[in-house]
Scaffold this active site. Structure first.
Site, PDB file in Angstrom:
ATOM      1  CD  GLU A 299     -52.749 -32.845  10.198  1.00  0.00           C
ATOM      2  OE1 GLU A 299     -52.898 -34.052  10.464  1.00  0.00           O
ATOM      3  OE2 GLU A 299     -51.727 -32.374   9.702  1.00  0.00           O
TER       4      GLU A 299
ATOM      5  N   GLY B   1     -56.851 -39.888   3.112  1.00  0.00           N
ATOM      6  CA  GLY B   1     -56.660 -41.321   3.375  1.00  0.00           C
ATOM      7  C   GLY B   1     -56.946 -41.702   4.816  1.00  0.00           C
TER       8      GLY B   1
ATOM      9  CG  MET C 105     -56.528 -37.393  11.609  1.00  0.00           C
ATOM     10  SD  MET C 105     -55.263 -36.236  10.987  1.00  0.00           S
ATOM     11  CE  MET C 105     -54.452 -35.813  12.533  1.00  0.00           C
ATOM     12  CD  GLU C 106     -51.296 -37.465  11.755  1.00  0.00           C
ATOM     13  OE1 GLU C 106     -51.990 -37.828  10.784  1.00  0.00           O
ATOM     14  OE2 GLU C 106     -50.606 -36.422  11.753  1.00  0.00           O
ATOM     15  CG  ASN C 107     -57.431 -38.448  14.993  1.00  0.00           C
ATOM     16  OD1 ASN C 107     -57.262 -37.284  14.689  1.00  0.00           O
ATOM     17  ND2 ASN C 107     -58.171 -39.286  14.269  1.00  0.00           N
TER      18      ASN C 107
ATOM     19  CG  HIS D  12     -48.308 -42.010   6.504  1.00  0.00           C
ATOM     20  ND1 HIS D  12     -47.278 -41.382   5.839  1.00  0.00           N
ATOM     21  CD2 HIS D  12     -49.063 -41.018   7.035  1.00  0.00           C
ATOM     22  CE1 HIS D  12     -47.415 -40.078   5.950  1.00  0.00           C
ATOM     23  NE2 HIS D  12     -48.501 -39.827   6.683  1.00  0.00           N
ATOM     24  CD  GLU D  13     -52.411 -41.735   8.666  1.00  0.00           C
ATOM     25  OE1 GLU D  13     -52.166 -40.866   9.509  1.00  0.00           O
ATOM     26  OE2 GLU D  13     -52.435 -41.499   7.432  1.00  0.00           O
TER      27      GLU D  13
ATOM     28  CG  HIS E 219     -48.198 -39.287  11.328  1.00  0.00           C
ATOM     29  ND1 HIS E 219     -47.232 -38.349  11.065  1.00  0.00           N
ATOM     30  CD2 HIS E 219     -49.019 -39.290  10.233  1.00  0.00           C
ATOM     31  CE1 HIS E 219     -47.459 -37.804   9.865  1.00  0.00           C
ATOM     32  NE2 HIS E 219     -48.533 -38.362   9.342  1.00  0.00           N
TER      33      HIS E 219
ATOM     34  CD  GLU F  68     -48.365 -35.525   7.260  1.00  0.00           C
ATOM     35  OE1 GLU F  68     -48.047 -36.672   6.875  1.00  0.00           O
ATOM     36  OE2 GLU F  68     -49.272 -35.326   8.110  1.00  0.00           O
TER      37      GLU F  68
HETATM   38  N1  B3K Z   1     -52.176 -35.894   8.795  1.00  0.00           N
HETATM   39  C1  B3K Z   1     -53.281 -36.290   7.970  1.00  0.00           C
HETATM   40  C2  B3K Z   1     -53.672 -35.265   6.968  1.00  0.00           C
HETATM   41  C3  B3K Z   1     -54.640 -34.280   7.432  1.00  0.00           C
HETATM   42  C4  B3K Z   1     -55.145 -33.434   6.286  1.00  0.00           C
HETATM   43  C5  B3K Z   1     -55.995 -32.330   6.744  1.00  0.00           C
HETATM   44  N2  B3K Z   1     -56.568 -31.567   5.662  1.00  0.00           N
HETATM   45  C6  B3K Z   1     -53.027 -37.568   7.256  1.00  0.00           C
HETATM   46  C7  B3K Z   1     -51.616 -37.970   7.144  1.00  0.00           C
HETATM   47  O1  B3K Z   1     -50.827 -37.379   6.450  1.00  0.00           O
HETATM   48  O2  B3K Z   1     -51.258 -38.881   7.805  1.00  0.00           O
HETATM   49 ZN    ZN Z   2     -49.130 -38.091   7.416  1.00  0.00          ZN
END
Ligand code: B3K
Ligand code: ZN
Length: 885
Positions: free
Chosen positions: A127, A267, A269-271, A303-304, A307, A326
């Site tokens: 992302e 911080g 990433m929600e892969n 948070h993740e 998502h 977000e």
């Molecule tokens: N979605 C990611 C943020 C990605 C930032 C890319 N430059 C983390 C978050 O907000 O959960």
């Molecule tokens: Zn987020």
């Protein structure tokens, strides 16, 4: 790095994709000096785009194309066009497969976007637009595909091979290598793709979902960190339960994995099914992480995880809609954190952060609406506005609809859009449809930038027993728009009588009072509300719980603020009354300093703080918050011209006065709490956080008196505590003191003890970078030579450079411009290494218009020097050029 002038991209130009990718089959061959990526894309013409077969334009950057085939035939260079960001093919049928092979170099990728190495492991960050650095693709969130991924690597160094979804096959191959195949049954955009390979250990647990499915939970870390995962695991399980109970959302795969990496741009990433985290957002245990770090881990894990529904199952149509996922997810994690800890304290901390940093962003050259209309580099739009203000906007919908109505809206949103890529309008539409309301005017919060001002005035008619509140709203011009239309501003309020009680509230025309705290919707530029049956002039408590992200002004006297501090039934407003009182007093001191007059602190502030300190029935975390003076950054934000030296002098003077006058009470509360801490094992829970928060703020005041007994207590706490919260506070207190020998000794022993723990060393850097004692820049420059520091690690950059430039205002803004020069030199270096981090670190310079003409010229000069320094990344170019515009 760009080769031409970066282009602006507009929301109004959005068009659905010409082609879709139903299936994506990836194979990665990881090697030490290169990686081969083979992609097979099962594609078809998007029926929504009508007939015809336009060119297929695949995104791709920094890829070495080895081969490309459509169907069974390999293409020759004459069959396609290749430039530094696209591969263009010419399909001959509605449905076809594309096979590409590319070579990439994760081992030299310092931008930490796409596939890269963090220490010895391989990991990804896709992302927003990192997937195009892995393979040729339609790298946009509205192209959703089913992914199968095979990873192959040398077995000894990379025993663990992970990707999204479920593991379906694995085995050894020749030459000491092995492979694993993962299949993700959920359609997803490429930005949610993840791959990890490394020598990792894992902590395992399980979670039984509300429909009684068992989910395997795994947190993967490097072996030395295996003892620091328990808090994240507990947080994960709490999050999963909370999302079921609060939003009715259940987890969908059979496995959920978190991997901690040291080098990460943000911080976490929600892969899908495979969250990748900055190690600072996972690892926590008493000895090495503060209470704040524990709370941050809990919040980011949540948070993740959240998502998975707000972001993954329902994703964004395009990046202009980023706040769709977000803002909503921040709102969700804030609700979770409030439920796990003190809700009022959580709200206070969030609002203090928003008012200091997001308001500053909204007033600066990078101001943009929650849903931006245009951008050059999307990475620059992961902002406080999209996240924090976006969350406030969702929160206002919650306030307007009530908890039940909001839940109906979120249920409809998830049900209606599961598996789709949608817009902020779709979110609001679901809220409207579920509740039968019209939010058309409300949606201006998504399209208009800037922080609205709400001026409130009152009048009381003793004869008619009516009390009127008049609201006048305006919104300052922002770079995108000069004129703004009125917002819908929900104002939660109460009216307080002479005994400090809330009055029943009956508006003109209403037969009955409707409670004693209620929400008014201010929708006009000027609007008056008349309350009836008010026997004596009341004191208004306005914007309770900070019900809208606005700058509210009301002409409160200091005595009235003292009443609100003690009696408001709304905890947030009690704190806010204290902040308003402190702001008034500090602004007065600042003016005295500027006029070379002796500073005299209004004794009412000391009286008010003394009352708070003496209140043993108040949550200790609240006491700690109420004793915290507004930060220098917030005071700077509030003023038209930020006089950093005067603000610092005024605030330090006030702190000294408070310490001196309230010494006895502070000492008593410090000792009582330290005694409990001494006898209690560390527990990462609200009540314990609260005790240590008060203990530590008391200590930082006490040390301002430089009394030997305080030094002794600080050294005792530093040496004898069992946790990082107490130790780091003691260290910070020493670092900011005049006790040079003790300071040097503590810093050395701390570094010696924690030299092998990079996250703790980050704190050691930060504490020193934040010290406002003279000579700040020299100290920071010396620390950059420390073996634990490297510009290649974003956490280190934030800990040392970020803390200096963003929190140490007096040193950074040194009148000779040395701080600015230092930062600009670093940005130029970082631009080549890691453009995203470079652009983020720029923000203090972008605010140049806030300072005096001399500093303005120096800051602008540095921005111009950066602009002229050579080839700029689109990230840095956008921020610098907009700042100078
Ligand atoms: N979605 C990611 C943020 C990605 C930032 C890319 N430059 C983390 C978050 O907000 O959960
Ligand atoms: Zn987020």
């Amino acid at each position: 790095m760009r080769t031409e002038q970066p282009k602006m991209i507009y929301l109004k130009d959005y068009q659905a994709p010409e082609y879709l990718i139903d299936e994506t089959h990836l194979t990665f061959e990881l090697h030490d000096d290169h990686t081969l990526v083979h992609a097979q894309l099962v594609m078809r013409r998007n029926p929504a785009r009508g007939a015809g077969l336009p060119p297929l334009v695949l995104d791709g950057q920094q890829l070495e194309l080895l081969s490309v085939s459509v169907g069974d035939s390999e293409l020759s260079p004459a069959d396609y066009q290749l430039d530094d960001s696209h591969l263009t093919l010419h399909p001959k049928a509605d449905a076809f497969t594309v096979d590409t092979s590319v070579r990439i170099h994760p081992e030299t990728n310092t931008a930490l976007e796409g596939l890269y190495k963090s220490g010895k492991m391989f990991c990804t960050q896709c992302e927003a637009e990192g997937f195009r650095k892995i393979t040729y693709y339609l790298d946009r969130p509205d192209v959703m595909s089913k992914f199968t991924t095979t990873v192959s690597a040398e077995q000894h160094s990379y025993p663990i091979l992970l990707s999204n979804g479920n593991p379906i096959a694995s085995g050894p191959s020749e030459d000491g290598r092995h492979w694993a195949t993962w299949e993700d049954p959920f359609m997803k955009p490429a930005y949610l793709f993840a791959l990890v390979a490394g020598d990792l250990w894992c902590v395992e647990d399980t979670f039984t979902t509300m429909s009684a499915r068992e989910v395997a939970l795994r947190i993967y870390v490097e072996p030395e960190n295996i003892d620091k995962c328990q808090h994240a695991m507990t947080s994960l399980k709490k999050s999963m339960r909370w999302d079921e109970e609060t939003y009715g959302r259940e987890y969908d795969l059979d496995i959920f994995m978190i991997v901690a990496v040291n080098d990460f741009n943000m911080g976490a990433m929600e892969n899908k099914g495979l969250n990748i985290f900055n190690s600072s957002a996972v690892l926590a245990r008493a000895e090495t992480a503060t209470d704040a770090a524990h709370q941050r881990v809990e919040a980011i894990v949540a948070h993740e995880y959240f998502h998975n529904w707000s972001g993954n199952r329902v994703t964004c149509r395009d990046w202009f809609q980023l706040s769709l996922k977000e803002g909503f997810t921040v709102f969700r994690d804030a609700g979770f954190s409030s439920d796990m800890n003190s809700a009022t304290v959580k709200r206070i901390q969030d609002v203090a952060y928003l008012r200091t940093h997001q308001f500053a962003e909204d007033a600066g050259p990078m101001a943009h609406p929650v849903r931006p209309d245009s951008f050059i580099e999307i990475s620059n739009f992961y902002t406080l506005t999209v996240y924090e203000k976006g969350s406030e906007v969702v929160g206002m919908i919650h306030t307007l609809l009530g908890a039940e109505g909001f839940r109906k809206g979120s249920d409809l949103y998830f049900e209606r859009h599961d598996g789709q890529a949608v817009t902020c309008d779709d979110f609001v539409k679901a809220m409207e449809d579920a509740n039968g309301v019209d939010l058309t005017q409300f949606k201006r919060w998504y399209s208009q930038a800037g922080t609205p001002r709400l001026q409130v005035s009152e009048s009381y008619d003793a004869a008619a027993k009516t009390y009127s509140l008049h609201f006048h709203q305006t919104c300052p011009a922002t770079p995108d728009k000069a004129e703004k239309l009125p917002f819908v501003i929900p104002v939660a309020l109460g009216l307080i009588d002479a005994h400090g009680n809330d009055l029943p509230l009956r508006l003109q025309g209403e037969p009955q009072p409707q409670g004693s705290s209620r929400v008014l919707s201010v929708t006009e530029e000027d609007q008056t509300f008349v309350f009836e049956g008010i026997e004596a002039k009341p004191l208004p408590s306005l914007l309770r719980g900070f019900s809208a992200p606005v700058k509210l002004s009301f002409d409160y006297s200091r005595d009235q603020l003292m009443v609100l501090m003690q009696h408001d039934s709304d905890g947030f407003n009690r704190w806010d009354a204290g902040q308003r009182l402190a702001v008034q007093c500090l602004q007065e001191l600042t003016a005295q300093y500027m006029e070379n007059q002796p500073m005299v602190l209004d004794p009412r502030l000391i009286t008010a703080f003394g009352t708070v300190l003496a209140n043993h029935s108040l949550d200790q975390a609240m006491v700690a918050e109420m004793l915290s003076l507004p930060s220098e950054a917030y005071l700077a934000e509030l003023s038209d011209r930020a006089e950093v030296d005067a603000i610092h002098a005024a605030r330090e003077f006030a702190r000294g006065q408070i310490a001196e006058h309230l010494y006895g009470a502070l000492w008593q509360r410090y000792q009582a709490n330290r005694a409990i801490s001494r006898d209690t094992a560390y527990v990462p829970e609200a009540e314990h956080f609260a005790r240590r928060a008060l203990q530590n703020i008391a200590l930082s005041y006490l040390m301002l008196t430089a009394k030997p007994e305080v030094l002794e207590a600080t050294l005792e706490q530093f040496d004898a505590c069992d946790n990082m919260t107490e130790r780091l506070t003691a260290l910070a207190v020493l670092v900011n003191s005049q006790f040079d020998a003790e300071k040097a000794k503590a810093l050395a022993s701390f570094a010696e003890h924690f030299k092998d723990n990079p996250l703790v060393m980050d704190q050691w850097f930060s504490v020193q970078a934040g010290s406002t004692l003279p000579g700040g820049l020299k100290r920071v420059q010396a620390l950059m030579e420390h073996p634990a520091f490297t510009l290649k690690n974003p956490n280190k950059v934030r800990a040392l450079i970020g803390a200096f430039a963003q929190q140490n205002l007096v040193n950074f803004h040194a009148v000779d411009g040395s701080g600015y020069r230092f930062l600009a030199d670093l940005i130029i270096q970082l631009n080549a290494l890691n453009p995203q981090i470079a652009a983020r670190q720029l923000s203090p310079l972008t605010r140049w218009r806030k300072y005096d003409p001399h500093r303005q010229a120096l800051m602008r000069g540095e921005l111009e020097r950066i602009l002229a320094s050579g080839e700029l990344s689109s990230d840095v170019y956008e921020v610098v050029s907009k700042s100078l515009a």
